[in-house]
Motif scaffolding. Structure first.
Motif, PDB file in Angstrom:
ATOM      1  N   THR A   1     -92.135 -62.341 -16.932  1.00  0.00           N
ATOM      2  CA  THR A   1     -93.268 -63.009 -15.865  1.00  0.00           C
ATOM      3  C   THR A   1     -93.689 -64.435 -16.743  1.00  0.00           C
ATOM      4  N   SER A   2     -93.757 -64.304 -17.967  1.00  0.00           N
ATOM      5  CA  SER A   2     -93.974 -65.705 -18.616  1.00  0.00           C
ATOM      6  C   SER A   2     -93.037 -67.168 -18.497  1.00  0.00           C
TER       7      SER A   2
ATOM      8  N   TYR B   1     -86.285 -70.109 -27.678  1.00  0.00           N
ATOM      9  CA  TYR B   1     -86.071 -68.797 -28.475  1.00  0.00           C
ATOM     10  C   TYR B   1     -86.164 -67.721 -27.442  1.00  0.00           C
ATOM     11  N   LEU B   2     -87.007 -68.005 -26.176  1.00  0.00           N
ATOM     12  CA  LEU B   2     -87.501 -66.757 -25.373  1.00  0.00           C
ATOM     13  C   LEU B   2     -86.275 -66.584 -24.377  1.00  0.00           C
TER      14      LEU B   2
ATOM     15  N   VAL C   1     -79.092 -70.467 -18.427  1.00  0.00           N
ATOM     16  CA  VAL C   1     -80.073 -71.157 -17.848  1.00  0.00           C
ATOM     17  C   VAL C   1     -81.425 -70.299 -17.232  1.00  0.00           C
ATOM     18  N   ALA C   2     -82.292 -70.761 -17.502  1.00  0.00           N
ATOM     19  CA  ALA C   2     -83.649 -70.218 -16.779  1.00  0.00           C
ATOM     20  C   ALA C   2     -84.134 -71.008 -15.699  1.00  0.00           C
TER      21      ALA C   2
ATOM     22  N   LEU D   1     -96.409 -72.307 -24.627  1.00  0.00           N
ATOM     23  CA  LEU D   1     -95.249 -71.609 -24.438  1.00  0.00           C
ATOM     24  C   LEU D   1     -93.780 -72.598 -24.344  1.00  0.00           C
ATOM     25  N   LEU D   2     -93.954 -73.675 -23.638  1.00  0.00           N
ATOM     26  CA  LEU D   2     -92.855 -74.603 -23.523  1.00  0.00           C
ATOM     27  C   LEU D   2     -92.067 -74.796 -24.757  1.00  0.00           C
ATOM     28  N   PRO D   3     -92.671 -74.956 -25.982  1.00  0.00           N
ATOM     29  CA  PRO D   3     -91.696 -75.119 -27.078  1.00  0.00           C
ATOM     30  C   PRO D   3     -90.918 -74.075 -27.525  1.00  0.00           C
ATOM     31  N   PHE D   4     -91.418 -73.047 -27.296  1.00  0.00           N
ATOM     32  CA  PHE D   4     -90.739 -71.649 -27.453  1.00  0.00           C
ATOM     33  C   PHE D   4     -89.513 -71.301 -26.676  1.00  0.00           C
TER      34      PHE D   4
END
Length: 577
Positions: free
Chosen positions: A61-62, A19-20, A89-90, A13-16
């Motif tokens: 959650t992801s 976009y998320l 910022v997440a 998931l990290l490369p996306f």
């Protein structure tokens, strides 16, 4: 065992993530537009709303899992590098708040759709509710992800517009009057916020939070404290801290219970979240911590004393809402990692429990036709399911062990004891007294509304044709004449039970959750991590941490987060040779 599944998921998931991160803002905005286009097709509106909020739960959650393993993730909107462009910022704090709010928003939406988006009247507009609710979701998510003051302000204004529509559903005189009061107070808060943004820009020449914190260190302490004070007033109105809380008990109880639930659960916590951000990222010297301690104490005591004087459950819960905001301010004011961890943990607990209690009040109104304790009684016998649904979150809010309310208070009390100052010990005493009085008012509602025979209530033979009797009661009818009394759709009960189950999950998973909130507090207090993540090459700092190294070199070595395998023992190798 768990990490063997989580690590590949995070690596995939990290490369996306670039976009998320914008999706919690984009998805509800697009869904609101689609719901507005489908205004003549309620079933399509409901499908759009439910699937959007369900997707937000999965997405948030992801993002929480990724940020907990990999540290802060950022995205620069439009390709403009910080501090010029818009930065989202997440981190552990923002994604945790996103995940909890997504669960709450989904359950309340399920409750609303099951109810028909009405509280005792068939004339309340269903079509306008769903787009406004999705816009509210967009504003809340934008506030959590904003990396600069201006977009934090925009997030506030988006959910302010949506909340006014939701607050005045049905357009009854009392709701319009409360809505006008709410908007006026919110406009004052917005004006103060804008004034604070102007002061910040005049002082440091930027509105990016990371760069503000960096440059604010060079500003004289008096000016810095004055700017923080202005922003605290703006956020304090949103969070409903004393003495800026008088508007809340007069505004929230007039709205439908489902609207009051999401307002009480989320909107005040956006103000608390903003205070945490300002204190941990920008104004790190703690100049106003002493004042915040007194504010926390006054908020706790005044709020719970107001709750003790109420005869309507909605107003009673509105005062307990104000009171328990004081616990979060207490944790922030301590200025320690443990105190901040306790504040975050308690915010998560309170979002779920307070929302669940307001949804239960909606069930009580549907069952008994009123939320007034002067008219309620016998609910434990006539509606045992509702009785159980009330008792669990009520005991949780009162801080009975082993519920999450007790655990959150224990973290805060431990942080106060570690502080050791006389002011912290005064706050500890105030927190204990508030907890006991909260339990008292929760038991008072149980005694009068559930155990007492309804015919013994002073006005037990009357019910409201339209619940929420804040100012005056104009539609009194005999209890037996109500057509919708006792007719509770299954979805209303199921959604409330789901939210209560989520609050119990916080109790069951208190250890892992406390670990996440602890890491969130530690990373929030280490400003170099936040600044390095947001400013990138524009920020240089000699001290380096593990999170910073990952951000700089882009490594995906998540296995380092797990317990490393022991090195081979030399003696064994020699025997093998």
């Amino acid at each position: 065992m768990v990490e063997s599944f989580v690590v590949p998921f995070v690596n995939a998931l990290l490369p996306f993530m670039p976009y998320l991160i914008p999706l919690p803002v984009i998805l509800p905005a697009v869904a609101a537009a689609l719901a507005l286009l489908a205004v003549r097709h309620p079933h399509i509106q409901r499908i759009i709303a439910l699937f959007t909020l369900l997707a937000l739960i999965i997405l948030a959650t992801s993002m929480l899992i990724v940020t907990d393993f990999e540290g802060i993730q950022t995205v620069q909107i439009g390709g403009w590098d910080a501090p010029v462009g818009i930065t989202l910022v997440a981190d552990r704090l923002s994604t945790l708040m996103l995940a909890v709010s997504a669960v709450v928003l989904f359950c309340v939406m399920w409750y609303a759709i099951s109810q028909g988006v009405r509280d005792g009247s068939k004339d309340e507009p269903v079509a306008v509710f769903l787009p406004a609710y999705l816009l509210l979701t967009m504003g809340v998510n934008m506030s959590f992800l904003a990396g600069d003051l201006f977009n934090l302000y925009v997030g506030f204004e988006v959910f302010l517009v949506a909340s006014y529509v939701l607050l005045t559903l049905g357009a009854s005189p009392s709701r319009v009057r409360a809505g006008v009061s709410y908007v006026m107070v919110s406009m004052v808060s917005s004006m103060v916020f804008l004034f604070g943004i102007g002061m910040v820009y005049a002082a440091v020449g930027t509105i990016n939070l990371a760069q503000i914190g960096l440059r604010m260190e060079e500003i004289p302490s008096g000016i810095r404290t004055a700017i923080f004070g202005v922003l605290l007033v703006a956020f304090g109105i949103k969070a409903a801290v004393f003495p800026l809380d008088a508007w809340l008990p007069d505004s929230y109880p007039t709205a439908p219970s489902l609207v009051t639930a999401v307002f009480a659960g989320l909107l005040t916590k956006v103000g608390v979240y903003s205070i945490i951000r300002m204190r941990s990222v920008v104004f790190t010297d703690g100049a106003l911590d002493g004042m915040l301690m007194w504010v926390a104490l006054a908020t706790m005591i005044v709020g719970i004393l107001g709750a003790m004087a109420q005869n309507d459950i909605k107003r009673l819960l509105s005062f307990t809402l104000v009171s328990h905001i004081g616990y979060m301010i207490f944790g922030i004011a301590l200025g320690s990692a443990l105190g901040l961890s306790g504040a975050i943990f308690y915010a998560v607990h309170h979002i779920l429990v307070q929302t669940a209690l307001f949804l239960v009040v909606g069930l009580i109104e549907r069952q008994a036709g009123t939320s007034s304790l002067r008219r309620l009684g016998s609910l434990a016998y006539t509606a045992p399911v509702i009785a159980v649904l009330y008792l669990i979150p009520a005991l949780n809010l009162g801080g009975i062990p082993p519920f999450s309310g007790f655990l959150g208070k224990i973290i805060l009390l431990e942080a106060g004891a570690n502080d050791g100052s006389w002011q912290a010990w005064v706050l500890i005493g105030g927190a204990v007294i508030t907890s006991l009085l909260t339990l008292y008012v929760m038991i008072l509602v149980w005694s009068k509304g559930f155990l007492r025979d309804r015919k013994d209530a002073p006005e037990g033979n009357l019910a409201n044709a339209r619940p929420a009797p804040l100012v005056d009661i104009t539609d009194e009818v005999e209890f037996g004449d109500r057509e919708d009394v006792g007719k509770i759709p299954f979805g209303m009960v199921a959604s409330t039970a789901t939210l209560i189950a989520a609050s119990l999950a916080v109790t069951v998973a208190a250890g892992p959750l406390a670990s996440v909130t602890g890491r969130a507090a530690e990373s929030a207090q280490d400003v170099s991590i936040y600044r390095s993540a947001v400013l990138g090459s524009n920020y240089e700092n000699p001290s380096r941490t593990l999170d910073q190294e990952r951000l700089d070199d882009g490594s995906d070595n998540l296995e380092n987060r797990a317990t490393p395998l022991p090195e081979p023992v030399p003696a064994v190798e020699e025997e093998e040779n």
